[in-house]
Design an enzyme around this catalytic site. Sequence first.
Site, PDB file in Angstrom:
ATOM      1  N   GLU A   9      29.273 -23.004 -20.279  1.00 25.40           N
ATOM      2  CA  GLU A   9      30.036 -22.719 -21.538  1.00 25.40           C
ATOM      3  C   GLU A   9      30.837 -21.469 -21.149  1.00 25.40           C
ATOM      4  OE1 GLU A   9      27.447 -23.270 -25.451  1.00 25.40           O
ATOM      5  OE2 GLU A   9      26.352 -22.970 -23.771  1.00 25.40           O
ATOM      6  N   ASP A  82      24.109 -24.281 -22.651  1.00 15.63           N
ATOM      7  CA  ASP A  82      22.966 -23.480 -23.153  1.00 15.63           C
ATOM      8  C   ASP A  82      21.691 -24.612 -23.328  1.00 15.63           C
ATOM      9  OD1 ASP A  82      24.047 -21.024 -22.713  1.00 15.63           O
ATOM     10  OD2 ASP A  82      24.728 -20.953 -24.557  1.00 15.63           O
ATOM     11  N   ASP A  84      19.644 -25.337 -25.869  1.00 17.69           N
ATOM     12  CA  ASP A  84      19.666 -25.260 -27.439  1.00 17.69           C
ATOM     13  C   ASP A  84      20.454 -26.652 -27.823  1.00 17.69           C
ATOM     14  OD1 ASP A  84      22.082 -24.519 -27.358  1.00 17.69           O
ATOM     15  OD2 ASP A  84      21.342 -22.771 -28.412  1.00 17.69           O
ATOM     16  N   GLU A  86      23.101 -26.887 -29.765  1.00 12.21           N
ATOM     17  CA  GLU A  86      24.462 -26.805 -29.555  1.00 12.21           C
ATOM     18  C   GLU A  86      24.736 -26.980 -28.011  1.00 12.21           C
ATOM     19  OE1 GLU A  86      27.061 -26.256 -31.762  1.00 12.21           O
ATOM     20  OE2 GLU A  86      25.372 -26.448 -33.276  1.00 12.21           O
ATOM     21  N   TYR A 304      17.371 -16.431 -22.170  1.00 14.72           N
ATOM     22  CA  TYR A 304      18.235 -17.156 -23.263  1.00 14.72           C
ATOM     23  C   TYR A 304      17.676 -16.435 -24.573  1.00 14.72           C
ATOM     24  CZ  TYR A 304      20.939 -20.330 -25.856  1.00 14.72           C
ATOM     25  OH  TYR A 304      21.975 -20.795 -26.508  1.00 14.72           O
ATOM     26  N   ARG A 306      18.544 -17.309 -27.792  1.00 13.47           N
ATOM     27  CA  ARG A 306      18.389 -18.090 -29.058  1.00 13.47           C
ATOM     28  C   ARG A 306      17.276 -18.875 -28.961  1.00 13.47           C
ATOM     29  NH1 ARG A 306      24.026 -18.227 -28.047  1.00 13.47           N
ATOM     30  NH2 ARG A 306      25.206 -16.959 -29.485  1.00 13.47           N
ATOM     31  N   HIS A 350      10.958 -23.563 -24.684  1.00 14.64           N
ATOM     32  CA  HIS A 350      11.890 -22.046 -24.441  1.00 14.64           C
ATOM     33  C   HIS A 350      10.595 -21.106 -24.499  1.00 14.64           C
ATOM     34  CE1 HIS A 350      15.338 -24.131 -26.680  1.00 14.64           C
ATOM     35  NE2 HIS A 350      15.085 -24.570 -25.753  1.00 14.64           N
TER      36      HIS A 350
END
Length: 850
Positions: A9, A82, A84, A86, A304, A306, A350
């Site tokens: 990203e 990432d 997740d 998104e 990470y 989030r 996660h």
Amino acid sequence: MSKNLVIVESPAKAKKINQFLGKDYSVMASVGHVRDLPAKKLGVDVEKDFEPDYVSTTRGKKVLKELKDEAKKCEKVYLAPDPDREGEAIAWHLYEALKKNVGEENFYRVTYNEITKPAILAAFEKPEQIDMDRVNAQQARRILDRLVGFQGSPVVRKQIRGANSVGRVQTVALRLVVERENEITNFQPETYFTVGAQVRKQEAPLDPFTVKLARINGNPIGIKDRKLLPGAVKTMEQLEGIQKELDNSPLKVSDVITKEVTRRARPPFITSTLQQSASGSLGFAPARTMGVAQKLYESGLITYMRTDSFNIAKSAQDECRTFINDSYGNQYVPEKPNFYKSKGAAQEAHEAIRPTDVAVEPGKEGIKLDTAEQKLYRLIWERFVASQMVPAKIARRTVEIEAGSENTYLFRATASEIAFPGYMKASGIEAAADKPKEGDDSETETIPPLTKDENLDVVDWLSEQKETKPVARYTEASLIRALEENGVGRPSTYAAIMSKLDEREYVIKEKRSLIPTDLGKELITLVLRTEEKLKTDNKVDLFEARFTANMESKLDDVEEGKIEWTEMMKEFYPSLLEWIEHAKETAEPAFVAKCFQALETVTEWAPAVKSGRRTYDDQKTFEDLKEKVNEGELLSKRQGEMLHKMCCRYIKQIPEGMATELELVEPEAVRGDTARKIEILSAVKFDEPQKVGKRTYDDKKFVTSLGDQITMGKRLSDRQVAYLDTLLGKYSEQLENFEALKAEFKLDEKPEVEADPTTAPVIALMENITEWAEPTMRGKREFNDRTFFESISSQFKGKGALSDRQLAALKKMAARYAEQIPNYTELMDQYGLPAPRKPKPKKEEAAAEE
């Protein structure tokens, strides 16, 4: 030529990962989403199972061209955004955009929780496929938000002037803030008295300690749920009676209670708790916390950021236990590793937020970090290490003392000390005892050795009048906690929600507290009125916390493959349409028709007036509204009120019978002196527009706008006229015979807010300052001491007073320039000035220090 294309990203992440993978890989950045729903249209075909119409973003067009050119040279494409929703959606959009350039079978998905060489290499050893369930959960959320925004917001804009939008989660968050504010406004404080004493032993040690009255005849006298308990001392007569009885009564120790309290470490950070802790400990806004954490993640220092999972990789846990043993000793390592249970919807794949290498202690990172990054890394490191240590042991001693003849008064004092620090060895010493219950302030620093039935001497009786207090306003941290507790929002959305409330001007921040603006309150009033209508028809409310939490749960079900995202949308969409229908507050059609009939008799319309970018034209407005109604559209309640005001402006041209039926009244005339004030100010050379935060203050534009409104026959508000008077004072040096103007316009009359007597002297003192600190930027806002002082001085000159908040800020600033203010320390008490503070460094000095 590289055989493999890797897409991440951010450019910073691309550079770091490229170092790990070597020359056979070309690592490029998508810089976020490359495709999205179109900006200026709905982009969702509701009739075709909510089919989205994705288009390349403006930035995405250029990025995709570069990626396509590179993909043609490569055999394989690794999609590595990432881990997740998104990130998964970005990976899928990249696949959809590039699959014509590379065979579909040559795309791979790689995920990792940390940017370290072992983690990256391990991820590339076991590439996977795109998780379409996770992609569909993101699609569903995006389309939900688009439908609410595009179809719900226009309804709100029609009803409320200045309202920008409603949001599926944003409006629920605002509702919590407004409801809390209403609770505070409606709170009725109760007066009560506390009773205590300074006491001491009758033999050494004779150091006094404080005891507080806890019970009268066995009844507790504290506060519960912000209300007084029945035994509370509520009146001065009660207090005097107690004091009279106690004056002649000995104090005797009735009990000494000793117990050991075990305090366990808190779990490692997840997104919400990191934002809350950084807000409370460091004063960081959630958006800033996430920005700083992103840099730490991309630097390879933390995992990470989030996440809603407390899970810790076994390897990291083992490394931490070894570190604790080596650094603090075996007694700080628990017999079994500490585990913390995540909430039901958390993804155990996660991890919690932790340092990637626990041996990298704060201050020894090996790379250059700015101050904010250092502080946040320390917070994360200490929380993680502490979470893997043994509990702390707190020795807590409570003494109970009885007195009284007719009644029994029980006094209490509690002291605590650390018996064994446990996890506090890493996190720092916290408050030694458990938090006292509401209204219980019996905690004291030390208590001497005492025995049961021991008599004590009274050094001094203590009493204080107090009032019960309402619940505190939300801060960003406590609002995030409330959203999390209600199941509203997810880790990736909390910071954005806070930012949206601020950007839309639905809330303002004052000393970290969130206060709803009038606009925010008006929006929630509309939401609540709509809710009542929906309840009457047995329909669900779109912006109720439980409904929103239920939608979040369904998104989790989509991600887990339990339900199809289109089925979820079909269930939600009717609720949105019902809300929109019930939220419309329309003007009565018969009333609108009568207004149109009256305005059709007007033959002389006021000329169009241009003010800024807007043109005010009554005739065109009338014709436009009439056309809408002829096309079958109902006017909003606000449009109906505007139409009625227009009729009032043209009352002299409307037949008397129509005017009587519509209850028209002639508008109040423009104040006679207002036009003259504007005429006087038109000759003034105004200051340049001043940008403060997101707003620009432009005196010239303001005066011109008021002149245009007067030309249209509009009466100015009291606030607008008051500000005109302020401007006359501000530019008095340019006005001839200002003293005569002051008398004519009664500008010398006492201001609405009486000036604090210290204001003028403090301003005069600060005029001695010759060297001002350089302006500084915090986010997008510039903080300029000199400009602020000049603005405050000007306002005081015009109004004759400052608000309490402005005066406090002025005095705080004065403390930073104490060295340039004559006799500052001698004048502190006289003018209520704070102690001198270290001045901000100038740019060149700051650079030299670095």
